[in-house]
Design an enzyme around this catalytic site. Structure first.
Site, PDB file in Angstrom:
ATOM      1  N   GLU A  68       1.284  -1.006   0.410  1.00 44.17           N
ATOM      2  CA  GLU A  68      -0.236   0.753   0.152  1.00 44.17           C
ATOM      3  C   GLU A  68       1.072   1.420   0.041  1.00 44.17           C
ATOM      4  O   GLU A  68       1.376   1.596   0.867  1.00 44.17           O
ATOM      5  CB  GLU A  68      -1.320  -0.380   1.219  1.00 44.17           C
ATOM      6  CG  GLU A  68      -1.970   1.145   0.982  1.00 44.17           C
ATOM      7  CD  GLU A  68      -2.847   1.390   2.493  1.00 44.17           C
ATOM      8  OE1 GLU A  68      -3.048   0.123   3.237  1.00 44.17           O
ATOM      9  OE2 GLU A  68      -3.741   2.220   2.720  1.00 44.17           O
TER      10      GLU A  68
ATOM     11  N   LYS B 232      -6.967 -13.911  17.148  1.00 43.82           N
ATOM     12  CA  LYS B 232      -6.984 -13.713  16.047  1.00 43.82           C
ATOM     13  C   LYS B 232      -8.303 -12.836  16.542  1.00 43.82           C
ATOM     14  O   LYS B 232      -8.928 -13.851  15.180  1.00 43.82           O
ATOM     15  CB  LYS B 232      -6.228 -14.368  15.883  1.00 43.82           C
ATOM     16  CG  LYS B 232      -4.912 -15.280  15.660  1.00 43.82           C
ATOM     17  CD  LYS B 232      -4.083 -16.053  14.552  1.00 43.82           C
ATOM     18  CE  LYS B 232      -2.631 -16.465  14.880  1.00 43.82           C
ATOM     19  NZ  LYS B 232      -2.318 -17.786  13.982  1.00 43.82           N
TER      20      LYS B 232
ATOM     21  N   ASP C 208       3.194 -13.273  13.693  1.00 45.40           N
ATOM     22  CA  ASP C 208       2.002 -13.601  12.633  1.00 45.40           C
ATOM     23  C   ASP C 208       1.219 -13.055  12.110  1.00 45.40           C
ATOM     24  O   ASP C 208       0.329 -12.415  12.664  1.00 45.40           O
ATOM     25  CB  ASP C 208       1.576 -15.278  13.963  1.00 45.40           C
ATOM     26  CG  ASP C 208       0.184 -15.287  12.900  1.00 45.40           C
ATOM     27  OD1 ASP C 208      -0.472 -15.023  11.992  1.00 45.40           O
ATOM     28  OD2 ASP C 208      -0.167 -16.167  14.110  1.00 45.40           O
TER      29      ASP C 208
ATOM     30  N   HIS D  18      -1.852  10.601  -1.709  1.00 44.67           N
ATOM     31  CA  HIS D  18      -2.742   9.309  -2.064  1.00 44.67           C
ATOM     32  C   HIS D  18      -2.238   8.659  -3.282  1.00 44.67           C
ATOM     33  O   HIS D  18      -2.141   8.183  -4.080  1.00 44.67           O
ATOM     34  CB  HIS D  18      -4.013   9.138  -1.349  1.00 44.67           C
ATOM     35  CG  HIS D  18      -3.823   7.860  -0.229  1.00 44.67           C
ATOM     36  ND1 HIS D  18      -3.592   6.596  -0.430  1.00 44.67           N
ATOM     37  CD2 HIS D  18      -3.770   7.794   1.113  1.00 44.67           C
ATOM     38  CE1 HIS D  18      -3.567   6.046   1.417  1.00 44.67           C
ATOM     39  NE2 HIS D  18      -3.603   7.106   1.782  1.00 44.67           N
TER      40      HIS D  18
END
Ligand code: ADP
Length: 560
Positions: A239, A371, A447, A545
């Site tokens: 990104e 998670k 992770d 952006h």
């Protein structure tokens, strides 16, 4: 200022791998030639044209002398045979590619038609009917033995998952698996690299049934001046803007004298669920676990499977006959999920003797909570709980961020606090914590799924020094990181940890490296928050952006 820059047996013998192993391609006829390819080509070219020239001369003489054309001498016969032989060679060499690409195009169109008109099922049936067609279109692996194994995998005789074990060669297993996959799916994996990765390093640890690896660019932002040390922070992301934004935040923090961080708590959790015949029996065990005089017995059981996992406490919650026990322990420099799970298993084995009517439902009862967004992590913490703060000077806000203290404080209140409250956020009282957390997690082998709770963050902003300067802080209760175990040992991820000076186990103090990594994550989030909030406040967000997130090509497309 003390500033340091830290910065089962093989099916058959494996074929010898070329040093820079090429993508699997079909074995060419030229592989069997005794001479170098260019020499053989030149030879046949010369032969073809010289005998053609000779025959034309001979035929002209025959026509002039009225000799019938079909009456040939021995030398003319030899010339005709040479012409035919060289023509066949040249046709075979240059014609096959053309014919193959023609067949491939034709059959791809046929598949596409089948897809559109009759769906995937019919396509699979058609594939099963014409395997020879597939062989023509998809390039084969590099040796006949591999070719046979690919066939066996495609037919399902050898399970794809067993290739590593049966071949005893990880790279060869990956090459064969991806080839079989391409044939089964009739999709090309071109673009997903095979070479340049040590597949042995992920075996039984990081990824099953590999067919390649995905490349993610790693950028660096920094220096981050944190607790008087400087760090260059690696960030893996696709990104645009994330690295640039964090870098600008670092610049502002540096110019204001740096950030300060504290680890409030360090403990990984695992919460099994057990069931009893009655709620009162479940409560009995809860009271047993809550009793401080029983702690040492539990700790002795828990700690016996690791040198690093040390039980800190057990928090219990009851739902009828079911008891959820949230065990928390230190884990040294490891993120700690394996360690804590082993410790919990030890305690459950012990408790089972004491409570024979206890039914163990699951080692994880989701009260951990791993998670998944959960208030327990937000309130109690999981992994490392960190807070990081900085005072950004008025002139820095003006020069680097083109905004003011009052604007930022108001924006923070309306967006990160009130806005997130309106949205019913759980741990999401921030602008972009997960952008920074994910990028550092991926770069350093954490992770990535634990980004869920690791990105919990509340960003606070306040005017200080008579309203001239900005006090900014991020509080992150559940940063789950390690510098040993899991993906941290892979070559690229390990290099990124090394760049931060936190690679592997700390020699001085177990846990020091992973705690420092958590602080760096918090410091980087602080920078990301400052930079993004300033960009919103000064109306720069869309422009930046457009600059970093859109290629010129895309912009021109938008324009048209
Ligand atoms: P996790 O528990 O995060 O899943 P592992 O199961 O891979 O990680 O455990 C880490 C391994 O590294 C354990 O076997 C542990 O004994 C070993 N180890 C060596 N030094 C350390 C250290 N300083 N901190 C934590 N673990 C360490």
């Amino acid at each position: 200022m003390d500033v340091r820059r830290r910065p089962s047996k093989a099916l058959r013998p494996a074929p010898k791998e070329p040093s820079s192993a090429p993508e699997p391609t079909g074995a060419k006829a030229s592989d069997a030639l005794p001479l170098p390819l260019y020499f053989t080509n030149a030879l046949f070219f010369t032969l073809f044209f010289s005998v053609a020239y000779y025959l034309l001369l001979r035929w002209r003489d025959k026509i002039r002398n009225s000799v019938p054309l079909h009456v040939v001498t021995f030398s003319e016969l030899a010339a005709i045979l040479s012409l035919i032989a060289s023509f066949i060679y040249l046709l075979g060499f240059f014609g096959i590619d053309f014919v193959q690409s023609f067949i491939a195009r034709a059959s791809n169109e046929a598949w596409d038609l089948v897809d559109e008109e009759e769906g995937e099922d019919h396509r699979h049936r058609l594939m099963a009917c014409s395997p020879s067609m597939a062989d023509h279109i998809i390039p084969a692996v590099s040796s006949a033995e591999d070719e046979e194994i690919v066939d066996l995998v495609v037919k399902g005789t050898i399970p794809s998952y067993a290739l590593e074990e049966q071949l005893g060669d990880c790279k060869r297993a990956v090459r064969i698996r991806r080839e079989a996959l391409q044939r089964i799916t009739r999709r090309s994996l071109q673009g997903l690299p095979l070479d340049g990765f040590d597949y042995g390093s992920i075996l039984k640890q990081c990824c099953e049934m590999p067919v390649g690896y995905v490349q993610i660019p790693v950028g660096v932002a920094g220096p981050l001046l944190l607790d008087s040390f400087e760090y260059i922070v690696p960030m893996a992301t696709t990104e645009g803007c994330i690295v640039a934004s964090t870098n600008r935040g670092f610049k502002g923090i540096y110019a204001s004298g740096g950030a300060t961080s504290t680890i409030l708590r360090d403990g990984m959790t695992r919460a099994p669920v057990v069931r009893f015949p009655s709620a009162s029996r479940a409560c009995h065990l809860k009271f047993f676990l809550d009793n401080p005089s029983n702690f040492q017995t539990l700790a002795d059981e828990f700690n016996k499977s690791s040198n690093f996992a040390r039980l800190q406490g057990v928090q219990c919650s009851i739902a009828g006959k079911n008891l959820y026990m949230r065990f928390s322990c230190t884990t040294g420099d490891a993120m700690g999920m394996n360690m804590v799970s082993k410790g919990v298993e030890n305690v459950l084995a012990y408790l089972r003797n004491e409570y024979p009517d206890m039914d163990i439902i699951s080692i994880s009862g989701n009260f951990c909570s791993d998670k998944k967004p959960a208030a327990i992590n937000w309130i109690e913490g999981r992994g490392k709980s960190a807070v990081c703060e900085a005072v950004i000077k008025e002139e820095v806000l003006k020069k680097v961020f083109r905004t003011s203290v009052a604007t930022l404080v108001e924006l923070n209140m309306l967006k990160n606090l009130a806005g997130s409250a309106v949205a019913g956020a759980l741990g999401g009282f921030n602008a972009q914590a997960s952008n920074i957390v994910s990028a550092i997690f991926i770069a350093t082998g954490q992770d990535p799924a634990q980004n869920v709770e690791s990105s919990h963050c509340i960003t606070m902003m306040e005017a200080v020094n008579d309203g001239k300067d900005l006090h900014i802080s991020v509080t992150m209760p559940s940063i789950e990181v390690g510098t040993i175990g899991g993906g941290t040992q892979l070559a690229s991820q390990s290099a990124c940890l090394d760049l931060l000076g936190v690679k592997g186990a700390s020699k001085e103090l177990p846990g020091a490296n992973s705690r420092l990594l958590a602080k760096i994550v918090a410091g980087s989030v602080l920078a990301g928050e400052l930079s993004l909030m300033a960009a919103i406040a000064s109306g720069q967000l869309v422009q930046s952006h457009m600059k970093y997130n859109r290629s010129t090509k895309d912009v021109s497309k938008v324009g048209s």
